[in-house]
Every structure is written in C-alpha cells, then in structure tokens.
Design an enzyme around this catalytic site. Structure first.
Site, PDB file in Angstrom:
ATOM      1  N   CYS A  39      -2.224  -0.125  14.710  1.00 29.13           N
ATOM      2  CA  CYS A  39      -3.085   0.536  13.871  1.00 29.13           C
ATOM      3  C   CYS A  39      -4.388  -0.475  13.733  1.00 29.13           C
ATOM      4  CB  CYS A  39      -2.322   0.441  12.287  1.00 29.13           C
ATOM      5  SG  CYS A  39      -3.451   1.033  11.242  1.00 29.13           S
ATOM      6  N   CYS A  74       0.284   6.730   7.556  1.00 30.60           N
ATOM      7  CA  CYS A  74      -1.217   6.152   7.495  1.00 30.60           C
ATOM      8  C   CYS A  74      -2.072   7.474   8.189  1.00 30.60           C
ATOM      9  CB  CYS A  74      -1.240   5.017   8.576  1.00 30.60           C
ATOM     10  SG  CYS A  74      -3.000   4.356   8.726  1.00 30.60           S
ATOM     11  N   THR A  94       0.826  -1.105  -0.053  1.00 29.88           N
ATOM     12  CA  THR A  94      -0.045  -0.131  -0.017  1.00 29.88           C
ATOM     13  C   THR A  94       0.920   1.060   0.078  1.00 29.88           C
ATOM     14  OG1 THR A  94      -0.146  -0.024   2.473  1.00 29.88           O
ATOM     15  CG2 THR A  94      -1.889  -1.170   1.142  1.00 29.88           C
ATOM     16  N   CYS A 117      -4.227   5.800  11.580  1.00 27.63           N
ATOM     17  CA  CYS A 117      -3.485   5.464  12.956  1.00 27.63           C
ATOM     18  C   CYS A 117      -2.431   6.690  13.240  1.00 27.63           C
ATOM     19  CB  CYS A 117      -2.833   4.493  13.011  1.00 27.63           C
ATOM     20  SG  CYS A 117      -1.407   3.971  12.103  1.00 27.63           S
ATOM     21  N   ARG A 166       4.313   6.690   3.149  1.00 30.52           N
ATOM     22  CA  ARG A 166       3.740   7.880   3.640  1.00 30.52           C
ATOM     23  C   ARG A 166       2.964   7.525   4.903  1.00 30.52           C
ATOM     24  NH1 ARG A 166       0.466   6.039  -0.572  1.00 30.52           N
ATOM     25  NH2 ARG A 166      -1.514   5.661  -0.291  1.00 30.52           N
ATOM     26  N   ASP A 221      17.601  10.802  51.313  1.00 28.40           N
ATOM     27  CA  ASP A 221      16.593  11.588  51.426  1.00 28.40           C
ATOM     28  C   ASP A 221      15.738  11.133  52.564  1.00 28.40           C
ATOM     29  OD1 ASP A 221      14.733  13.835  49.757  1.00 28.40           O
ATOM     30  OD2 ASP A 221      13.355  12.310  50.615  1.00 28.40           O
ATOM     31  N   CYS A 233       2.606   2.513   9.395  1.00 25.89           N
ATOM     32  CA  CYS A 233       1.650   2.638  10.632  1.00 25.89           C
ATOM     33  C   CYS A 233       2.227   2.453  11.866  1.00 25.89           C
ATOM     34  CB  CYS A 233       0.639   1.404  10.500  1.00 25.89           C
ATOM     35  SG  CYS A 233      -0.398   1.468   8.911  1.00 25.89           S
TER      36      CYS A 233
END
Length: 512
Positions: free
Chosen positions: A38, A65, A30, A68, A63, A471, A34
């Site tokens: 996702c 998604c 695709t 998500c 690129r 402490d 993601c």
C-alpha cells in the site's frame, strides 16, 4: 508464511509487492487493512497487526483500504501450491463450492467433519469457511457493482448472498460504504456494453513472461475451444451454472479479463479458473531464485524471468488432451482432438435438428439463443471474433461413435474408461482434490501410465514439483542445456530444483 512481525513489518515499510496476498496489514488506528505494498504512509508499529487472510482482517472489524484494494490482491502462493487439507479447502472455496453446496458440501468433498474443517481453517487462516466465502462474495459483489449496470438485488444474488439485506450489511462492514456509493465512486471505470459481460483486472506478482504463456497456449489451441490472437487468449468455459467465454490480455501489472457469462453466479468460479490457467498466484521470485542457483538454468532464467506453469480450467479436458497426446507429436494430438470436437458438433447438430423437426440448414441459419445475461451459440464472444465453447464433457465424449475417435481401439477405450469414472463421480479432477489419490486412481485405469498421470498432476492439479523425465522434448531440452538427458540421470540431477521441478519442466520444453 510465518506471521513473524519483524519480517512482515519490513515488507510493509519497503512496500514490497512480492508479499501481496501472503499476508494483510491491519492498522488499528484507522480501522482499515491493506496490502503490504500500500502506498500510504507506513503506520507505527504499535498500530499494526498482521493477518493471514482478508477474512481474518474483516473478522477483526477492519475494512478494506480504498487505495490499495487488498481484497483484489493476488492469491497466496502458499494456498495455491499446498496439497494439504487447508490448501485444498482454499482452492475449493475460491471455486465457489461453499456458495453452491454450503460448508457441509465442502467438508464432504474434503472428507472431514464440518467442526474439524472449521478448526483447521481458523487455526491457519484466522477465519472459518463461512467467513472466507463471505469475503469472496464481497469482492465478487464489488466487481459487479463497478463493472456492470445490474440492479443491486441482481448483484446480491449473483454474488452468492442469501438476501439483499445480508448483501447491504456485508458491504457496509467490509468497505464502510453503501453499495450505491461504491458504484458512484467507480470514476472512470465504465460498464462494458452487453448483458452478462464483465471486465476486470487479474493481479499477479511480477515478473510475468506473457509471451511464453501465450506461445504455450497457442500451439495447443483447438478450433472452437480456444485461440490466441493479437496478444489475447480467448476460450470457452464450462462453469457450475452454465457456460461462458473469456478473453485474457496480459498487461503491465495485471491481466485484463473480459468475461461473458450465461449466469453471473459463475463469476467467482470463472475468475478462479482463469487465475489458475495462467498461474497468476505463483511466486516467481522464489521459483526463479531456486532454478537460477543451477548454473545450467541461470542464463535461461535471466533471459526469461517469470515463466509460469500453464494449468487448466477443466480437469477432464486436460485428461483427454493428455491421453490423446501419449507417444504422439503435438500436431498429431491436435488433429485427433479436432476430430473429436468436429464429430461431437456434427452429432449434436443432428440431434438438435431431429428434436426440433428442422433441417440442418435451417438450424445453421438460426440466430444463436441467448441465456440470462449471456451469449448463445450464434452470439459474439469477448473481442467480437466469434463464439467459443468449452471442451467436451465426459457424458458428451461417451456419446461419440467409434468412427469419431480416429485412434487405435485401445486408446479409444482408455478415453471411454476415463470418461465413465469422471461421469460417475468416481474420479475427481477438480482443483481441491487430493493429488496423490487422484494419481493413484489414474494409474489404476487401463491405458494410463506414469507420464499421463504426472502430466495431469502438473497441469490439471497444479503440482509444482513434477519432472516429466520420460518426455522426449524434456530430454532434448536438457541436452540442449548441457544437462543429463537420460531418465535416471536427469531425475537425480533435478533434485536440486525441488520444489519447483514443474517449472523446470516448462523451461526444458522451451529449450527444446
């Protein structure tokens, strides 16, 4: 984490949110990448590649998604806690150092050549410093597009791009959309009224014990600097290009952040500092699993999962708080710090009035000035409650008279000595500093001992493995849980809490 295919694929197949930000899933069929969580159908094995960073996925031609939003995932806890060069570089890139000083400036801060730094980042992150900074610019631009009504040219330069053309080309490549299409697609997200005001969501890995965070910050809040009200933490910020205010409200699955900035170029640094302040890039599952293995801590972990380590937005502020808090109660420290702030406000008021040739009352009656896209002294900050400002700078502290300190002369001179080395640049307390070197420099300053240096390493520098065994409150908390309460015995017992002893310290404070 190791890019083990089977382990990563199992995380993707189960949509495990705990791995968001640890790695990114590239789907070659695709052309998108993601988060592991996702909700889309799990891709076939032969179509999957895994990347250690969003920049690496983008470099492979993928690129982001749109479903998500992997570019908005929590940051990797590995880079958040690691003290090596790559971890330090990632924190400085997130703070915008490449945008302000370029790769040469980043390399200089780390003490390496540009070529060697590029080699190290490429080996571990799959991308060099320019590509990592470019991925951050794209995310900053998307936030501004979706949450403001600024023009695209203004957004391009505010996000750190050198030209509008570079801005357009990058967003088309990263999101497969023109900038104008991203604004059209923002749907129900409405821009907040007010110039320079940006509202966004800061993701985190659940669980997050929000009440513990707010309780910790509330008891240490200083007038005019920060406050907790109605479940929201507000504070003033000192940023590279100006000032700002932020309102942070923990919600289910995210922290709602409303930022008001005098210069929008400070958006990425402001977001990075807010994430660091609330420890949003931590891996609570790993931390709690280690601490819960101790029967003495297991009930507390089960009752309050997701306790975070509150950090700092300003290293010098945390240093001053630590020095003032040495060997005194929290209430006494707040009183002294408030006196410092009040003295500075009075001195600053008198200087401005003298310079402007107006009386103090006239100055008080003036409307606050507004910077470019921001809020001035008389404006109203996020939440509409009232203006807040950042803590004193080193230079401002050096300008205070002796009478404004309200402490013994030795401690006053310790603060001034600290301020001098910070103002001169001899001591760096930024997130990308070498922690061991910073601690060594702190211990060399008169009046600063191991407790102060370790407290700063824990809260200002983000060291996850500090136990403040000297402490008093830590030892009281240990006693309350049936643990050894002497320094030597507690140090030995705490070896089982490595590498998360800082988080054990927070839990011991709560037990006290």
């Amino acid at each position: 984490m190791e890019m083990d295919f089977e382990r990563c694929y199992r995380a993707v197949d189960s949509r495990d949110q705990r791995f968001d930000g640890w790695f990114y899933t590239g789907v070659t069929s695709t052309g998108i990448y993601c988060r592991p969580s996702c909700p889309a159908i799990t891709p076939k094995r032969q179509n999957v590649r895994f990347f250690p960073s969003a920049a690496a996925a983008q470099g492979a031609g993928l690129r982001a998604c749109r479903r998500c939003r992997p570019d908005a995932a929590p940051g990797s806890p590995q880079w958040d806690i690691r003290a090596d060069v790559v971890g330090r570089a990632m924190r400085l890139i997130a703070d915008g150092v490449v945008d302000r000083a370029g790769v040469p400036g980043l390399a200089s801060r780390l003490g390496y050549t540009e070529r060697h730094l590029h080699r190290m980042l490429s080996a571990e992150m799959g991308a060099g410093p320019l590509a990592l900074a470019r991925a951050q610019r794209a995310q900053t631009a998307r936030i501004l597009i979706e949450t403001t009504d600024l023009g695209m040219a203004e957004i391009a330069f505010a996000a750190g791009f050198g030209s509008v053309r570079q801005f357009n080309d990058t967003l088309r490549e990263v999101y497969a959309s023109a900038p104008s299409d991203l604004r059209t697609a923002r749907g129900r997200q409405q821009a907040v009224t007010g110039a320079g005001t940006i509202t966004l969501r800061l993701a985190y890995r659940p669980p997050l014990h929000a009440r513990a965070l707010l309780d910790f910050l509330a008891v240490r809040a200083l007038p005019g600097v920060d406050e907790v009200r109605d479940g929201t933490y507000r504070r003033g910020l000192r940023l590279p290009h100006g000032t700002g205010e932020v309102a942070l409200t923990p919600a289910d699955g995210h922290v709602a952040a409303t930022l008001r900035l005098t210069d929008l170029r400070d958006l990425a640094p402001a977001v990075a500092r807010c994430r660091r302040l609330l420890d949003l890039d931590a891996d609570p599952a790993a931390i709690d699993a280690t601490l819960a293995a101790d029967p003495a801590l297991a009930p507390a972990v089960a009752a309050e999962p997701g306790i975070r380590l509150p950090r700092a937005v300003d290293g010098f502020e945390m240093a001053v708080r630590a020095v003032v808090g040495q060997q005194v109660s929290l209430r006494a420290a707040k009183k002294t710090l408030t006196r410092l702030l009040t003295t500075h406000a009075r001195v600053d008021h008198e200087v401005v009035a003298t310079d402007d040739g107006v009386s103090g009352q006239q100055l008080h009656d003036r409307p606050g000035g507004v910077g470019p896209g921001g809020v001035g002294p008389g404006g109203v900050g996020p939440g509409g409650v009232g203006p807040l400002r950042g803590f004193l700078s080193a230079e401002e502290l050096l300008g205070l008279p002796d009478s404004g300190f309200g402490m013994p002369s030795a401690r006053r001179e310790t603060l001034r000595g600290l301020a001098r080395v910070v103002a001169d640049g001899a001591l760096d307390l930024a997130p990308g500093v070498d922690r061991e070197e910073a601690v060594r420099q702190l211990l060399a300053l008169p009046g600063i001992g191991p407790w102060t240096a370790n407290y700063l390493a824990m809260r200002a520098l983000g060291d996850p493995d500090i136990l403040l065994s000297t402490d008093l409150a830590v030892r009281r908390g240990a006693a309350a849980l049936g643990l050894p309460d002497t320094q030597k015995a507690l140090d030995g017992y705490a070896e089982r809490w490595r590498p998360w002893r800082s988080y054990a310290t927070i839990r011991l404070w709560r037990a006290a």
